[in-house]
Design a protein around this motif. Sequence first.
Motif, PDB file in Angstrom:
ATOM      1  N   ALA A   1       1.450  -1.510   0.209  1.00  0.00           N
ATOM      2  CA  ALA A   1       0.549   0.168  -0.009  1.00  0.00           C
ATOM      3  C   ALA A   1       0.919   0.948  -0.321  1.00  0.00           C
ATOM      4  CB  ALA A   1      -0.901  -0.036   1.156  1.00  0.00           C
TER       5      ALA A   1
ATOM      6  N   THR B   1      -7.141  -6.793   0.914  1.00  0.00           N
ATOM      7  CA  THR B   1      -7.704  -5.132   0.866  1.00  0.00           C
ATOM      8  C   THR B   1      -7.795  -3.960  -0.019  1.00  0.00           C
ATOM      9  OG1 THR B   1      -5.185  -5.371   2.889  1.00  0.00           O
ATOM     10  CG2 THR B   1      -5.988  -3.510   2.058  1.00  0.00           C
ATOM     11  N   ARG B   2      -6.947  -4.617  -0.940  1.00  0.00           N
ATOM     12  CA  ARG B   2      -7.428  -3.551  -2.326  1.00  0.00           C
ATOM     13  C   ARG B   2      -8.796  -3.435  -2.335  1.00  0.00           C
ATOM     14  NH1 ARG B   2      -4.773  -3.706  -6.969  1.00  0.00           N
ATOM     15  NH2 ARG B   2      -3.351  -5.568  -6.809  1.00  0.00           N
TER      16      ARG B   2
ATOM     17  N   GLU C   1      -4.155  -9.108  -0.308  1.00  0.00           N
ATOM     18  CA  GLU C   1      -4.609  -8.437  -1.718  1.00  0.00           C
ATOM     19  C   GLU C   1      -5.870  -7.905  -1.496  1.00  0.00           C
ATOM     20  OE1 GLU C   1      -4.504 -10.226  -6.016  1.00  0.00           O
ATOM     21  OE2 GLU C   1      -4.295 -11.861  -4.054  1.00  0.00           O
TER      22      GLU C   1
ATOM     23  N   TYR D   1      -2.493  -0.007  -4.569  1.00  0.00           N
ATOM     24  CA  TYR D   1      -1.996  -1.290  -4.176  1.00  0.00           C
ATOM     25  C   TYR D   1      -0.771  -1.904  -5.448  1.00  0.00           C
ATOM     26  CZ  TYR D   1      -5.280  -0.631  -0.490  1.00  0.00           C
ATOM     27  OH  TYR D   1      -6.359  -0.369   0.794  1.00  0.00           O
TER      28      TYR D   1
END
Length: 299
Positions: free
Chosen positions: A168, A246-247, A244, A257
């Motif tokens: 990030a 998180t995006r 991943e 990201y």
Amino acid sequence: MLERHELETFLTLAEELHFGRTAERLGVTTGRISHVVKKLERRVGAPLFERTSRVVRLTPIGRQLADDLAPLVTQMDEALRRAVDAGRGVAGRLRVAFLGEYLAPVLSKAVGLFTSRFPECEVEVHEVQLYNSRASLLDGSIDILVAAYPFDGMARGPALMTERRVLAVPAAHPLAGEESVSLEVLGDHPVVQYPAVTSAEFKRDRTPEHTPSGRPVPKGPSGRTFSEMLSLVALGRGVLPVGEQTRHYHPRPDIAYVPISDAPPIERGPVWLESNTTARVREFVRAAAEANSPAAAAR
């Protein structure tokens, strides 16, 4: 060795500081309370309470004894509770929690299968944050936590989710336009840190102190929650390796990201206190693994 009724009498009087209320709580006479206290004081060789016609106070020795005994009695009670739970089998109440929104669907599948198998067991679902996840397991507020590995000092079940790592960065950061980056870039930028209460092994895995080649990684500021950590990234205070997912769960126009090409995947699954391995916990972990297996996803 103190007998159980002596422990209860002493600790209850230490809390109430009143012989009448203590006797009422324990369902005995005030004479019985006085007898037990005197017996303890003879054993210790010093007064435990200062008693007048108006007040009852702990002496310094009494206060120290109360402080030392209270956590031991709590541990005894917890041990007995776990033994009773194990003897009863899969019934009663199970408190489960998740850390991170992306794990809520994983937990939901596990709860669904578990309750279909054991409808007599009530399942409570909670969300915890970075700053209280470990404490909630240690103080018994929750029985099982679905979170990212590694989780120091806890028993763990099979991974329920695996995802690659991404970095990030602020949307305007020079790395934002890259197709992928190496872990080596962590040596060139401050890395936002997890809260101090986060386990050491987890922090070494997520925010290492050195790059693969041995270069030191600059430390950025710490956040108390994951959202706060992402906000620090957006403000340009540092970068942060994350999963991943998180995006998808934290899409922000001010954050990009970028895939990390040489980082191992992140695994997430159930963790719990080894000493709290009850029949309920074992069956829930089994149900969680089955409910989130590739075979279950294909159905």
